[in-house]
Design a protein around this motif. Structure first.
Motif, PDB file in Angstrom:
ATOM      1  N   SER A  52     -88.603 163.721 -74.852  1.00  0.00           N
ATOM      2  CA  SER A  52     -89.946 164.155 -74.472  1.00  0.00           C
ATOM      3  C   SER A  52     -89.880 165.280 -73.452  1.00  0.00           C
ATOM      4  O   SER A  52     -88.864 165.470 -72.779  1.00  0.00           O
ATOM      5  CB  SER A  52     -90.737 162.974 -73.882  1.00  0.00           C
ATOM      6  N   PHE A  53     -90.963 165.993 -73.364  1.00  0.00           N
ATOM      7  CA  PHE A  53     -91.110 167.060 -72.374  1.00  0.00           C
ATOM      8  C   PHE A  53     -90.899 166.488 -70.979  1.00  0.00           C
ATOM      9  O   PHE A  53     -91.494 165.467 -70.612  1.00  0.00           O
ATOM     10  CB  PHE A  53     -92.499 167.664 -72.527  1.00  0.00           C
ATOM     11  N   ILE A  54     -90.026 167.127 -70.184  1.00  0.00           N
ATOM     12  CA  ILE A  54     -89.642 166.591 -68.877  1.00  0.00           C
ATOM     13  C   ILE A  54     -90.311 167.391 -67.764  1.00  0.00           C
ATOM     14  O   ILE A  54     -90.215 168.623 -67.715  1.00  0.00           O
ATOM     15  CB  ILE A  54     -88.111 166.646 -68.704  1.00  0.00           C
ATOM     16  N   THR A  55     -90.987 166.686 -66.885  1.00  0.00           N
ATOM     17  CA  THR A  55     -91.593 167.317 -65.713  1.00  0.00           C
ATOM     18  C   THR A  55     -90.990 166.724 -64.447  1.00  0.00           C
ATOM     19  O   THR A  55     -90.361 165.665 -64.468  1.00  0.00           O
ATOM     20  CB  THR A  55     -93.111 167.112 -65.690  1.00  0.00           C
ATOM     21  N   THR A  56     -91.210 167.421 -63.336  1.00  0.00           N
ATOM     22  CA  THR A  56     -90.716 166.977 -62.040  1.00  0.00           C
ATOM     23  C   THR A  56     -91.816 167.170 -61.011  1.00  0.00           C
ATOM     24  O   THR A  56     -92.511 168.194 -61.024  1.00  0.00           O
ATOM     25  CB  THR A  56     -89.478 167.786 -61.612  1.00  0.00           C
ATOM     26  N   ALA A  57     -91.979 166.186 -60.136  1.00  0.00           N
ATOM     27  CA  ALA A  57     -92.935 166.304 -59.029  1.00  0.00           C
ATOM     28  C   ALA A  57     -92.189 166.823 -57.807  1.00  0.00           C
ATOM     29  O   ALA A  57     -91.145 166.271 -57.410  1.00  0.00           O
ATOM     30  CB  ALA A  57     -93.565 164.959 -58.722  1.00  0.00           C
ATOM     31  N   THR A  58     -92.698 167.902 -57.232  1.00  0.00           N
ATOM     32  CA  THR A  58     -92.058 168.470 -56.054  1.00  0.00           C
ATOM     33  C   THR A  58     -93.111 169.001 -55.098  1.00  0.00           C
ATOM     34  O   THR A  58     -93.961 169.800 -55.489  1.00  0.00           O
ATOM     35  CB  THR A  58     -91.074 169.596 -56.439  1.00  0.00           C
ATOM     36  N   GLU A  59     -93.068 168.522 -53.870  1.00  0.00           N
ATOM     37  CA  GLU A  59     -94.002 168.954 -52.827  1.00  0.00           C
ATOM     38  C   GLU A  59     -95.448 168.854 -53.274  1.00  0.00           C
ATOM     39  O   GLU A  59     -96.260 169.759 -53.069  1.00  0.00           O
ATOM     40  CB  GLU A  59     -93.682 170.394 -52.382  1.00  0.00           C
ATOM     41  N   GLY A  60     -95.769 167.755 -53.935  1.00  0.00           N
ATOM     42  CA  GLY A  60     -97.146 167.500 -54.340  1.00  0.00           C
ATOM     43  C   GLY A  60     -97.591 168.229 -55.589  1.00  0.00           C
ATOM     44  O   GLY A  60     -98.765 168.145 -55.955  1.00  0.00           O
ATOM     45  N   THR A  61     -96.707 168.933 -56.253  1.00  0.00           N
ATOM     46  CA  THR A  61     -97.064 169.636 -57.487  1.00  0.00           C
ATOM     47  C   THR A  61     -96.158 169.180 -58.629  1.00  0.00           C
ATOM     48  O   THR A  61     -95.074 168.659 -58.412  1.00  0.00           O
ATOM     49  CB  THR A  61     -96.943 171.161 -57.321  1.00  0.00           C
ATOM     50  N   THR A  62     -96.627 169.389 -59.834  1.00  0.00           N
ATOM     51  CA  THR A  62     -95.848 169.061 -61.027  1.00  0.00           C
ATOM     52  C   THR A  62     -95.355 170.352 -61.657  1.00  0.00           C
ATOM     53  O   THR A  62     -96.134 171.298 -61.837  1.00  0.00           O
ATOM     54  CB  THR A  62     -96.709 168.293 -62.047  1.00  0.00           C
TER      55      THR A  62
END
Length: 279
Positions: free
Chosen positions: A139-149
């Motif tokens: 699946s499409f992979i996202t990452t949360a960093t400093e309050g943003t995706t």
């Protein structure tokens, strides 16, 4: 962009088609809809067809392509309806003898390629049943960093099998095969809804559009809705179908794709490719 399985998830698969099949790149951000028809490639928008009702001057005649005649096949072409087996075999050979059966959709190969190329510079995305290659695993992979995706760094690894084929493909050999097989592509383009159109011109438009995709220094921020991810930056969200999905393969893959596309374009317009590194 779909949150799970999406049309955009097979961007890497289009690398096969846009490198191994002379067309450059990637698909719509819209989610794939279960139960969508799987019969034949979609026709272009009515207004687009109307715009080409009168033949425009040909900009890039295929007989002026800089392919190597000695490397082109002299075999007679099959009919478009009977071309799937020979096209698949030729693509496998161009990809260094790799088995493409798990990646390439085996039916209406040329028609699917043509429909994909035509759609890439547009903004409406692509219907799932026009795709010429299968979706990457996962699946499409996202990452949360400093309050943003943002798009996850590991997402680019999902396209590794397609990138291997991309890198194994010789642009000159690919162009020679394409020039020899061009009547099939031209016929499919006319059947798509462009009776006066010239497919090689559309291919160059698609390649140029992909080459103009931005090269962000940071992963683009995403905004999540119920069904999709959108680019938070309005200038990125307004990009063409192909450009938005160029962003999705990751900066390293995007750079490699652009190098290959420049070399392919140079073959198709009989021009010396620019000196660029793959970094």
């Amino acid at each position: 962009m779909g949150k799970k399985t999406s049309v955009g998830n097979w961007i890497g698969a289009v690398v096969v088609v846009l490198a191994v099949l002379v067309a450059g790149a990637y698909l719509a951000h819209k989610a794939m809809h279960p139960g969508a028809p799987t019969s034949a490639p979609a026709t272009p928008a009515t207004e687009a067809s109307a715009a080409l009702a009168t033949r425009a001057p040909i900009q890039h005649p295929i007989d002026q392509a800089g392919s190597n005649p000695a490397g082109a096949s002299a075999a007679a072409l099959p009919s478009l309806d009977d071309s799937d087996a020979s096209v698949a075999a030729a693509l496998a050979s161009l990809a260094g003898g790799r088995d493409l059966s798990s990646l390439l959709v085996s039916r209406q190969v040329v028609a699917r390629i043509v429909a994909t190329v035509d759609a890439l510079p547009r903004h409406g995305g692509l219907a799932p049943f026009t795709l010429p290659a299968r979706t990457p695993k996962g699946s499409f992979i996202t990452t949360a960093t400093e309050g943003t995706t943002v798009i996850g760094e590991k997402n680019s690894a999902r396209y590794a099998p397609y990138m291997q084929i991309l890198e194994a493909t010789d642009p000159q050999a690919l162009a020679s095969w394409y020039v020899h097989s061009y009547p099939l592509f031209q016929e499919a383009y006319r059947q798509l809804g462009y009776p006066q159109g010239y497919f090689n011109d559309r291919l160059i438009v698609a390649i140029d559009n992909l080459l103009a995709a931005p090269d962000p220094t940071q992963p683009p921020e995403l905004v999540e809705s119920k069904t999709y991810y959108h680019y938070a930056d309005a200038s990125l969200e307004s990009l063409s179908t192909g450009q938005k999905l160029m962003l999705r393969v990751g900066p390293v893959n995007e750079a490699k794709i652009k190098v290959k596309l420049r070399a392919i374009r140079a073959q198709l317009v009989n021009a010396k490719p620019p000196q660029t590194s793959q970094g």
